[in-house]
Enzyme design. Sequence first.
Site, short mmCIF file in Angstrom:
data_model
loop_
_atom_site.label_atom_id
_atom_site.label_comp_id
_atom_site.label_asym_id
_atom_site.label_seq_id
_atom_site.Cartn_x
_atom_site.Cartn_y
_atom_site.Cartn_z
N HIS A 187 78.10 78.14 81.26
CA HIS A 187 77.50 79.38 80.77
C HIS A 187 78.64 80.31 80.37
CE1 HIS A 187 78.67 80.82 84.70
NE2 HIS A 187 77.89 79.91 85.29
N GLU A 188 78.28 81.53 79.97
CA GLU A 188 79.28 82.51 79.49
C GLU A 188 80.39 82.75 80.51
OE1 GLU A 188 80.48 84.44 76.89
OE2 GLU A 188 79.32 82.89 75.89
N HIS B 113 81.81 80.57 82.52
CA HIS B 113 82.81 79.51 82.33
C HIS B 113 83.57 79.71 81.02
CE1 HIS B 113 79.68 77.18 84.75
NE2 HIS B 113 80.76 77.06 85.49
N VAL C 146 80.92 87.51 85.22
CA VAL C 146 80.15 87.80 84.00
C VAL C 146 78.68 87.88 84.41
CG1 VAL C 146 79.51 86.99 81.69
CG2 VAL C 146 81.82 86.57 82.56
N SER D 174 75.26 78.49 87.29
CA SER D 174 74.48 77.32 86.84
C SER D 174 73.19 77.23 87.64
CB SER D 174 75.29 76.05 87.01
OG SER D 174 76.48 76.15 86.27
#
Length: 281
Positions: A34-35, A37, A177, A187
């Site tokens: 996701h953002e 990572h 984030v 996740s």
Amino acid sequence: MKTETTVQGLAASLNPTRQARKLIGFVPTMGNLHEGHLNLVREARKLCDVVVVSIFVNPIQFGPNEDFENYPRTLVQDSQLLADAGCDILFAPSVEQMYGTQPRLTNITVGGMANDLCGASRQGHFDGVAVVVTKLFNMVQPNYAFFGEKDYQQVAVIRQLVQDLNIPLEIIAVPIVRADDGLALSSRNGYLTETQRSIAPSIYQNLQQAQQALQQGQALNDVLETIKTNLIQAGFEIDYVEARTPQLSAVNQFEQDTMLFVAAKLGTTRLIDNLFVKYMG
Ligand code: PAF
């Protein structure tokens, strides 16, 4: 972007970079990116010449009743996201490639703060993280490794590991984030039902309210109790709501910079979050 699935392939891909003494940045992940990572990848991109991302769902950091089997594996989608974010090498080994076929006889245990917070409720979790991260560090031999602060305790454990074992790299911690409604990206958010997803941001809302209450002089214990009461009312099952110093030592009163930590379950999904509270004196 190159994808490597073997330790030998990874070494061959990294050889020219090592010979040219270029900087290697490493982002270890378990995939389902996701953002949060991708932000780690972008930070690595800024500082390093070559960026390596690993995707490996590490069986030994999951407890027997945890979500290892169900953990989302989305390699095709992840590869595309990584290529777009500027990753140079994706390392996606199998369990056999990572752990071999013979029993592992070496363990790594980080003591002290690793037994606290998530370490208390997830027995053996940080040992599993320490082993896989050490193996990955040895395989990639990065100059810098990037970790998200959502897993604040994990970053502290890995810093300690790196210091204690003289692993020659620098750890870079990157801020959490969040989704627009404040939920820390994870996740595991994908496990939430629509209703649970609408309740989940209350963790962060409570942390923010607690931050304000502390800075306005409310007693730490009362503030922690309020978070617990509010989250239970919202439908969470509390694992812990705790305050620590930024180095994870015990805190009894708000009289220094303080970290607030929450771990709580919505149904079977365990969510964690944390917030720094500046002590204004
Ligand atoms: O934070 C994670 O995704 C995992 O704990 C890590 C660091 C990749 C080790 O498996």
